[in-house]
Enzyme design. Structure first.
Site, PDB file in Angstrom:
ATOM      1  N   HIS A  45       0.818  -1.217   0.000  1.00  0.00           N
ATOM      2  CA  HIS A  45       0.000   0.000   0.000  1.00  0.00           C
ATOM      3  C   HIS A  45       0.852   1.268   0.000  1.00  0.00           C
ATOM      4  CE1 HIS A  45       0.397  -0.277   4.528  1.00  0.00           C
ATOM      5  NE2 HIS A  45       0.464   1.039   4.394  1.00  0.00           N
ATOM      6  N   ASP A  93       0.197  -7.559   1.174  1.00  0.00           N
ATOM      7  CA  ASP A  93       0.638  -6.187   1.441  1.00  0.00           C
ATOM      8  C   ASP A  93       2.155  -6.079   1.532  1.00  0.00           C
ATOM      9  OD1 ASP A  93       0.486  -3.492   1.824  1.00  0.00           O
ATOM     10  OD2 ASP A  93      -0.486  -3.569   3.794  1.00  0.00           O
ATOM     11  N   SER A 109       4.590   2.504   7.901  1.00  0.00           N
ATOM     12  CA  SER A 109       4.291   1.343   7.061  1.00  0.00           C
ATOM     13  C   SER A 109       5.510   0.903   6.255  1.00  0.00           C
ATOM     14  CB  SER A 109       3.144   1.672   6.106  1.00  0.00           C
ATOM     15  OG  SER A 109       1.943   1.833   6.812  1.00  0.00           O
TER      16      SER A 109
END
Length: 263
Positions: free
Chosen positions: A89, A120, A201
């Site tokens: 993402h 992911d 992230s």
């Protein structure tokens, strides 16, 4: 909630930038190679990078219209020579990606080698040799196993609120199947009480004091409605995938790891 800094969540397909096929083949070969030397001490921070992603979403109902470009940030870390692991993402819908090293203000163009939205995870590479060797050579981080409950972990990344590396600590609270927000898949995840914020992230979660600088997970989402609940992807997903077959045309490693998920 899985978000890159400056961007609402979106699970759209990425637009791969042009990447030299020879460079891609070299990167895939590195997946199958087992590193002999790993980063340690202060060198760990040198192997963790900040990722800047310029992206543009597609409107499938109005595909002919031009869409504004936005920029988000995330974190990544070196797992093989010339290969950086991050979240899918972080680079979703990308049109242009740059990365910078710890303590440096210089940004380098990066390209997506492979991406697996269901898990992911994504792999990036940088063609500029100076990125990997200046001021010091970048070494891969060692990848470990699934941590135990109450084990201490350190999450390192570049969350919003500053431009330097941030380190937060916590313990493993839970290991169970969790929904991955990015693609709505249900896979194994590790819940920790260390802070994970937008920009974190793709960053590594390392074993705590005395853990030998070993990565046990990849920070990827938090629970907005609760305090001190963050989630990391078990690094075994990427590690076992790297040991499996590398398929540059699809998703190196991610498909292998997804098959291993079924218990």
């Amino acid at each position: 909630m899985a978000v890159r800094s400056g961007a609402p969540h979106h699970a759209g397909a990425p637009r791969h930038g042009a990447i030299d096929e020879a460079l891609k083949r070299l990167a895939v070969e590195q997946l199958e190679a087992q590193p002999e030397v790993f980063a340690s001490g202060e060198g760990v921070l040198d192997s963790i990078v900040k990722i800047y992603c310029v992206y543009s979403r597609s409107d499938w109902l109005l595909p002919w219209q031009a869409h504004p470009k936005r920029e988000g940030t995330g974190t990544g870390f070196v797992i093989r020579d010339r290969l950086i692991l991050t979240n899918a993402h972080v680079v979703a819908d990308q049109t242009y990606i740059t990365v910078k090293r710890h303590g440096s203000g210089t940004k380098y163009r990066a390209d997506v080698v492979a991406v697996g939205h269901a898990v992911d995870l994504a792999l990036l590479t940088v063609s500029d040799d100076s990125f990997w060797v200046e001021p010091t050579p970048m070494l891969p981080l060692a990848m470990g196993d699934v941590p135990t409950l109450q084990e201490n972990v350190l999450v390192i990344g570049y969350p919003t609120g500053g431009d330097n590396t941030s380190v937060t600590s916590g313990v493993v609270s839970r290991v169970e199947v969790t929904q991955y927000v990015h693609a709505a898949s249900h896979l194994m995840a590790i819940q920790i009480d260390a802070a994970i914020n937008p920009g974190n992230s793709g960053g590594p979660a390392l074993r705590g004091a005395g853990g030998g600088n070993v990565v046990v997970g990849v920070a990827f989402q938090n629970l907005p409605s609760a305090d001190s609940i963050g989630y990391i992807i078990p690094i075994v997903r990427a590690r076992d995938g790297c040991r499996g077959r590398a398929d540059a045309a699809a998703t190196p490693g991610c498909k292998e790891a997804a098959r291993l998920q079924h218990l």
